[in-house]
Design an enzyme around this catalytic site. Structure first.
Site, mmCIF file in Angstrom:
data_model
loop_
_atom_site.group_PDB
_atom_site.id
_atom_site.type_symbol
_atom_site.label_atom_id
_atom_site.label_comp_id
_atom_site.label_asym_id
_atom_site.label_seq_id
_atom_site.Cartn_x
_atom_site.Cartn_y
_atom_site.Cartn_z
ATOM 1 N N HIS A 264 0.974 -1.341 0.049
ATOM 2 C CA HIS A 264 0.057 -0.113 0.122
ATOM 3 C C HIS A 264 0.912 1.335 0.130
ATOM 4 O O HIS A 264 0.757 1.996 -0.962
ATOM 5 C CB HIS A 264 -0.851 -0.168 1.474
ATOM 6 N N GLU A 265 1.617 1.449 1.067
ATOM 7 C CA GLU A 265 2.804 2.552 1.188
ATOM 8 C C GLU A 265 3.414 2.741 -0.198
ATOM 9 O O GLU A 265 3.960 3.730 -0.678
ATOM 10 C CB GLU A 265 3.320 2.684 2.368
ATOM 11 N N HIS A 268 1.603 4.322 -2.686
ATOM 12 C CA HIS A 268 1.671 6.015 -2.653
ATOM 13 C C HIS A 268 2.909 6.375 -3.056
ATOM 14 O O HIS A 268 3.286 7.508 -3.775
ATOM 15 C CB HIS A 268 1.717 6.194 -1.017
ATOM 16 N N GLU A 294 -5.038 7.613 -2.886
ATOM 17 C CA GLU A 294 -5.366 6.538 -2.559
ATOM 18 C C GLU A 294 -5.765 5.398 -3.642
ATOM 19 O O GLU A 294 -5.671 4.177 -3.585
ATOM 20 C CB GLU A 294 -6.583 6.351 -1.719
HETATM 21 ZN ZN ZN Z 1 -3.071 5.334 1.790
#
Ligand code: ZN
Length: 501
Positions: A264-265, A268, A294
């Site tokens: 997830h990170e 980003h 997101e």
């Molecule tokens: Zn996030």
């Protein structure tokens, strides 16, 4: 370049130095400053961020932006500078309308509300937080009255985090999801559930860190332009496109947490690492739209990371690093990472029921700002909605209305971004398959970097210069719709749970 443009660039170059130090201090405080060293860091952080804030709101900057907005000067600028001048002027005009004493009182009240929220959550007692929440709501309304006069308050709040989004659009998108997902989840929960007993055990933290590095590298995170730290809650922080930090947290009993947080990170971070470097340290760089941001972290985490084929090329390596996975087949692993459960905590939810956690918060925020539901009634409303959407009722406030920190700093309107991100993902997936072919096949062949490249070119490169609606129009050639996400859920989960949908 005109004298004036050069003057603005020099001014921003100086401001950048203050911002750089501020970011570095913040990162160091989160990842490594010893307890007794914290105060000196806070002092320095306050000093540097205040200097930057003063520059950002100064008359000098205002006059430069005003002068550069005059047609003759403006026309001579390149497209990037045009965007920077227009955007900075717009934001500054908004900020300058907020009375200074109101802004200062707000910053103070935010800090107090943050502390009250932590105490209330620890004591699991909403009444300790209620007066602060009320204050945050009132102050947010008052500030919005200055920044966006005449605009419906909750629409203005949504627009702060995802420019161009409003309740009408979101009602429609979330309404479509609700209609389809409520019966789908009922069917899933009535079906045979995967057995998670094999996942219990002790997982070495050093080995988990190696898995994290493997995953970050696999998806395309550049180690030359990023590094990893350890914090209580995972997050991403960027200085510019050449230095993007991600953090993670490791649980000895829960290896999946760090794995999916890394993905997830990492999503980003890959975004920030691939923004046009010409935008670095300006309002054009570092994507400021939370839904679009997101959409990237969640695309990696869910659309790719929870696809069985993502793991096919690396599953043996996972078993080498964490030997417990040698005892778990890829098929069992795949079922567990997509295990649908009705759960209390948003951040622990699977990708399907996660939608309900966000719809609930969106409806709560509408109740606060549109229907003016009094603060003391909110826990009851929260619990009613949990019962309606997830068929469970929190045993206490800590696992109910107090679980997230977002309202304690008045980030009303932020929650919908998470689900908007997933809605965009359904659309990207559809378009990506049209252009590059089956994602299953690309992943199975270990070609995930081709997907990353596609996202780099279609989305990341533009940073903040395209609004969310422009991103979607440019990538997909149509308006935002929840249909592709619904189709993705139905196809994936009917196979996983052997359903007839
Ligand atoms: Zn996030």
């Amino acid at each position: 370049m005109s004298e004036l443009e050069k003057k603005l660039k020099d001014f921003l170059e100086l401001k950048k130095q203050y911002d750089h130090v501020t970011t570095l201090l913040y990162w160091d405080m989160e990842t490594g400053t010893p307890k007794l060293g914290q105060q000196a860091h806070v002092d320095a952080l306050t000093y540097f961020s205040t200097r930057s804030f003063e520059m950002g709101t100064s008359d000098e900057l205002e006059q430069m932006l005003q002068a550069l907005s005059e047609p003759k000067e403006y026309e001579a600028l390149d497209d990037t500078m045009k965007f920077i001048v227009t955007r900075m002027k717009r934001d500054m005009d908004k900020d300058k309308r907020i009375p200074k004493d109101l802004f200062e009182a707000f910053v103070r009240a935010q800090a107090e509300a943050g502390n009250a929220w932590r105490d209330a959550k620890n004591a699991s007692d909403f009444s300790m937080f209620a007066p602060h929440l009320e204050k945050m709501i009132e102050m947010r309304k008052e500030i919005t009255g200055y920044t966006d006069p005449g605009k419906e308050i909750y629409d203005a709040l949504l627009d702060n985090y995802e420019e161009g989004m409003d309740t009408e659009t979101i009602d429609h998108l979330f309404g479509d999801l609700k209609k389809e997902l409520i019966p789908l989840v009922k069917q899933i929960l009535a079906a045979k559930q995967p057995d998670d007993s094999k996942f219990k055990g002790h997982y070495d933290v050093d080995a988990q860190k190696k898995v994290q590095n493997l995953l970050l590298d696999y998806i395309g995170f550049s180690k030359d332009a990023g590094s990893v730290g350890e914090t209580e809650h995972p997050f991403t922080l960027n200085f510019n496109s050449k230095d993007v930090r991600v953090s993670n947290h490791y649980y000895e009993e829960e290896p999946l947490f760090a794995m999916f947080s890394a993905i997830h990170e990492g999503g980003h971070a890959i975004f920030e690492q691939n923004v046009n470097p010409a935008y670095d340290n300006t309002v054009a760089g570092s994507c400021c739209y939370m839904g679009v941001h997101e959409s990237q972290s969640r695309f990696y985490e869910n659309i790719l990371g929870r696809n069985k084929n993502f793991w096919l090329p690396i599953y043996d390596k996972l078993g080498e690093l964490l030997p417990q996975f040698k005892e778990i087949t890829l098929d069992e692993f795949y079922h567990e990472i997509n295990h649908v459960r009705n759960s209390m905590i948003r951040t622990e939810a699977d990708e399907v029921t996660y939608c309900f956690h966000i719809i609930l918060r969106y409806e709560m925020e509408k109740a606060i700002f549109r229907d003016h539901v009094p603060v003391e009634k909110l826990p009851e409303l929260w619990n009613e909605k949990m019962k309606e959407y997830l068929d469970i009722v929190p045993a206490n406030d800590a696992e109910g209305i107090l679980q997230d920190m977002h309202w304690s700093d008045a980030s009303f309107g932020y929650f919908p971004s998470y689900l908007l991100g997933s809605i965009y993902d359904g659309m990207y997936l559809e378009e990506l398959e049209k252009e590059l072919g089956s994602v299953d096949e690309l992943l199975a062949a270990g070609k995930i970097r081709e997907i990353t490249k596609w996202l780099n070119q279609k989305i990341h490169w533009y940073g903040s210069t395209r609004t969310p609606k422009e991103v979607i129009a440019n990538v997909c050639g149509k308006e935002v719709s929840a249909e592709p996400l619904i189709r993705y859920f139905k196809e994936k989960y009917s196979k996983l749970y052997d359903l007839n949908v």
